[in-house]
Design a protein around this motif. Structure first.
Motif: not given
Lengths: 371, 301
Positions: B70-88
Motif C-alpha cells: 500500500l505504501s509503495g503504491l501510494l508513493s507511486t501515485l504521489l510521484i505521478t501526480t506531482i509530475v502531472k501537475y507541476s514542472r517537477i
C-alpha cells in the motif's frame, strides 16, 4: 551551548549545506545521482579504511569524495555507450558498488564498528557526544565543525562560480562556446555533492541526505523562476525543516533526521497544493475559470449566430440550445445565471435572448478573437 | 551435499523466482525509463511495513507485505501526480518522495521501539533483506504472487506492449493509458515488495534493472527481451545463492547483485550487433574498407 541547541544548529547547518548543491542537481535533472552517490560513498569509506585502519582519519572523507566522482564517471561512461538509458545506468552502478562495499565489510571488517545500519540510518541525537577539543578546551560538537566547513566550502564555491554554474546548467553549449568547460564545472559540482553527502550522512544517514538535498530545491522550484531566489528560498526552507523537524522529534521522542525528512515532505506538499500560480489549487481555479469563460462565450456566440436565422424562436429555447451544445443541466444553468447577472442575456420563459449590451460584448469578443 | 540442503534449496528457489519476476517486470520498467522505480518504491515501503506492524501487532509476513504494498503504491501515485501537475521531473519527484517516505518510516520505527513489550526487533531487517532467513512459507507466497503477476502479464501482453511503445496510439485504439499505467505500476510494486525480503531495499533496484538491461542488448523484440530478462534474473539468483553458500562470510543479496552486474557487463561487451566489441570490429572493418576503396579510386584516376 545546551545539547538541544547544538543538535538544532547541526540540523540547520546540514540542511542548508545539502540544499545548496541540491538546487543545481534538481535543475540539471540529476536528482537521482544524489541517491546513487550517498550509497556508493560507503565503498570509498571502506577502501580508505583498509588503507588507514583508522575510522576517524580524514582520509576516509577523501576516499568517499573520490568514490562519489568515480560513481558519476562510471554512470556517464555507461550512458555514453548508448546501450542503456541514464536512469538504467544509475540503477546498475550504485547497487554494484554498494554490494561490493557490503561484501568487503562482512568479509574483512566484521570486528570493526562499521556497520551498514549506521551508514543508512545515522542518528543526529548522538552528534553532541562527539566533541571537538582544541588545546584541551571543549569548543563544541565535532559535527558543527565538519558540517560547517562543508557549508562554507559550498557557499564559497557557489559564490565564486555562480556565473559558470548558471551558464552550464541552463545552456551547456553556449558555455562551451564561451570557453567554460561544462565537464569541469560538472565534475566540480559532483565533488561538492560527494563532500556534502559524506559530511551529512554521519549525522542523518545516507537515504535522508537525499531528502535534504532534493526536498528544499524542489519546493523552491515551485515558487520562483530565478536561480538566485531559488537558492535563497531553498536555504530558508532547509532551515525551517531543520528547526521544525527537531521540535517535532522532541515532542514525540522519535528519530530527528526522520522527522526532518517528514517535515520536508509536509512543507513540499503544502507548497505543491497552495503555491501561487503553480499550486494545485490555483491550477484548478484557473481551469474552472477558463471553463466558465469558454462556456459564456460559446453561449453568446451561439445566440448571436442564431439571431439572423428566422427559426430563431425555436433554436433559442433553452432545452434546444442545451441540446446543440451538448451541455449538462447543471452547467447550462450556471452559465445562464452568470450571463444574466452580467446583463448580457434575458430569459423569457423557456426562451433566451441577447440584450443590447450582450450583443455589443459578443461582437467585441468576436472581433478580438477573429480579426 | 550442499545442493540437496533444505535451507539452500529454499533460498535458491526463492532467489530464482524473484530474479525471474523482476527480470520480466524490469523489462517494462527499463523500457518506460522508470528503472529507478525499484529503488524508490522499496524505500517508500518502510512506513507501510511499520504501520502494518503497529495496526496488527505482530510480525506476520503477509500483513507487513500488504502494508509495504500500500505504501509503495501510494508513493507511486504521489510521484505521478506531482509530475502531472507541476514542472517537477520524474527523477526529482522520485528522489523526494522516496526519501521523505523513508524518513517517515524511521519516525514510525523509533516510535514503535518505545512501545513496551512489543516484539518489534528485526522490523528493519525486513526492509534491508536477509536472503538466508527465507522460509518455505515466504517462497510459497512468492510462487503464488509471481504466478498471478505472470498470468496478468500474459493476459494484458498486447495492451502493455502498445502502451509501452506508443501510449497515444494505445489511447486512440480505445485502451485507457491511465488504467494500464496503474495496473502496470501495481504489478511492478508488488514484484518489488516481494523481493524486499530476499535482497533488501538497495539491491532490489539492481534486480529490476540489471537483467532487463542485459536482455535488451541481445534482442529488439519485447517478448524475447522479457524471456531473456527472466532467465538472466533466475540465473543470477541461483548462482548468487550457490556461490555465497560455498564461500563463508559472503552475504547472499550482494552476491546475487554481483552476478546480475556481471551478466550486464558481458552483454554490453559481447552482444551481437549492439555490443561494444562488435562495434569496434565494425569500425575497424569500415576503416579497412575505406582504405581499399580509396586505393581503387586512386588507381582509376
Amino acid at each position: 551551548m545546551t545539547p538541544q541547541f547544538e543538535i538544532q544548529l547541526i540540523a540547520v547547518i546540514v540542511a542548508v549545506g545539502c540544499a545548496l548543491p541540491g538546487v543545481f542537481l534538481v535543475l540539471r535533472k540529476m536528482s537521482m545521482m544524489s541517491d546513487s552517490i550517498t550509497h556508493t560513498i560507503l565503498l570509498g569509506i571502506v577502501l580508505a579504511f583498509f588503507i588507514t585502519h583508522d575510522l576517524s582519519s580524514p582520509l576516509l572523507i577523501v576516499g568517499a569524495a573520490i568514490m562519489g566522482v568515480v560513481t558519476v564517471w562510471l554512470t556517464e561512461t555507461l550512458t555514453r555507450t548508448n546501450l542503456l538509458a541514464e536512469d538504467a545506468a544509475i540503477g546498475i552502478v550504485f547497487p554494484l558498488l554498494f554490494s561490493i562495499a557490503i561484501i568487503l565489510i562482512t568479509r574483512y571488517a566484521g570486528s570493526v564498528h562499521l556497520d551498514t545500519d549506521s551508514v543508512l540510518l545515522g542518528e543526529l541525537a548522538f552528534a553532541p557526544f562527539n566533541r571537538m577539543i582544541v588545546f584541551n578546551t571543549d569548543i563544541g560538537a565535532k559535527a558543527i565543525y565538519t558540517a560547517g566547513t562543508i557549508l562554507i566550502i559550498n557557499l564559497v564555491a557557489i559564490f565564486l562560480f555562480f556565473k559558470e554554474l548558471k551558464l552550464v546548467t541552463f545552456d551547456p553549449v553556449l558555455a562551451a562556446v564561451l570557453g567554460f568547460s561544462p565537464t569541469m564545472v560538472h565534475y566540480g559540482l559532483m565533488t561538492l555533492v560527494s563532500l556534502t553527502a559524506v559530511s551529512a550522512f554521519e549525522a542523518v544517514g545516507s537515504v535522508l541526505v537525499v531528502a535534504f538535498m532534493i526536498g528544499p530545491p524542489v519546493t523552491a522550484y515551485l515558487l520562483t523562476d530565478d536561480l538566485k531566489s531559488m537558492l535563497i528560498i531553498s536555504v530558508l526552507i532547509g532551515t525551517i525543516n531543520g528547526i521544525l523537524g527537531y521540535q517535532l522529534a522532541a515532542i514525540f521522542d522519535v528519530s530527528i533526521a526522520g522527522s526532518m525528512a517528514t517535515m520536508t515532505g509536509i512543507l513540499f506538499i503544502s507548497v505543491f497544493i497552495l503555491a501561487p500560480h503553480r499550486g494545485l489549487l490555483s491550477i484548478f481555479r484557473r481551469r474552472k475559470m477558463q471553463k466558465t469563460k469558454f462556456g459564456k462565450m460559446t453561449l453568446l456566440f451561439h445566440l448571436l449566430n442564431n439571431e439572423s436565422s428566422f427559426i430563431q424562436e425555436q433554436v433559442s429555447q433553452i432545452c434546444i440550445v442545451q441540446n446543440h451544445l451538448n451541455w449538462s443541466d447543471h452547467f447550462i444553468k450556471d452559465i445562464i445565471n452568470r450571463l444574466q447577472g452580467e446583463n448580457c442575456i434575458e430569459v423569457d420563459g423557456v426562451f433566451i435572448k441577447l440584450t443590447d449590451k450582450g450583443r455589443k460584448t459578443t461582437i467585441q469578443e468576436y472581433n478580438e478573437l477573429f480579426s | 551435499m550442499l545442493l540437496s540442503d533444505y535451507t539452500f534449496q529454499t533460498v535458491a528457489i526463492g532467489s530464482a523466482i524473484l530474479g525471474l519476476i523482476s527480470g520480466v517486470l524490469g523489462t517494462f520498467a527499463v523500457l518506460r525509463k522508470q528503472s529507478l522505480l525499484g529503488d524508490g518504491v522499496s524505500h517508500a515501503a518502510l512506513p507501510g511495513v511499520v504501520l502494518g506492524f503497529i495496526l496488527i501487532g505482530s510480525k506476520n509476513t503477509e500483513f507487513l507485505l500488504l502494508g509495504a504494498l500500500l505504501s509503495g503504491l501510494l508513493s507511486t501515485l504521489l510521484i505521478t501526480t506531482i509530475v502531472k501537475y507541476s514542472r517537477i521531473k520524474f527523477d526529482s519527484a522520485l528522489a523526494l518522495i522516496m526519501s521523505v517516505f523513508f524518513g517517515l518510516g524511521l519516525v514510525l520505527l523509533t516510535y514503535v521501539q518505545k512501545i513496551p513489550n512489543a516484539n518489534q526487533a528485526g522490523l528493519n531487517r525486513f526492509i534491508f533483506g536477509q536472503a538466508s532467513s527465507l522460509m518455505r512459507r515466504d517462497v510459497n507466497l512468492m510462487i503464488i504472487c509471481g504466478s498471478i503477476l505472470l498470468l496478468l502479464l500474459i493476459i494484458f501482453w498486447k495492451e502493455f506492449k502498445i502502451f509501452t511503445f506508443d501510449s497515444e496510439f494505445a489511447q486512440s485504439l480505445g485502451f485507457s493509458p491511465k488504467k494500464l499505467d496503474l495496473l502496470l505500476s501495481l504489478m511492478t510494486v508488488t514484484g518489488i515488495i516481494l523481493g524486499l525480503q530476499t535482497v533488501g531495499v538497495i539491491l532490489m533496484s539492481a534486480m529490476l534493472v540489471a537483467p532487463a538491461v542485459a536482455a535488451r542488448q541481445w534482442t529488439n523484440k519485447l517478448s524475447v527481451m522479457a524471456f531473456l530478462g527472466a532467465i538472466f534474473g533466475a540465473i543470477s539468483g541461483i548462482f548468487g545463492t550457490a556461490v555465497s553458500s560455498f564461500i563463508p562470510k559472503l552475504p547472499t543479496g550482494p552476491t546475487i547483485v554481483l552476478f546480475a552486474s556481471l551478466i550486464v557487463l558481458i552483454s554490453i561487451l559481447l552482444a551481437p550487433g549492439r555490443g561494444i566489441l562488435h562495434r569496434l570490429y565494425r569500425q575497424k572493418h569500415n576503416r579497412s574498407l575505406n582504405i581499399e576503396r580509396r586505393a581503387e579510386n586512386d588507381s582509376t584516376i
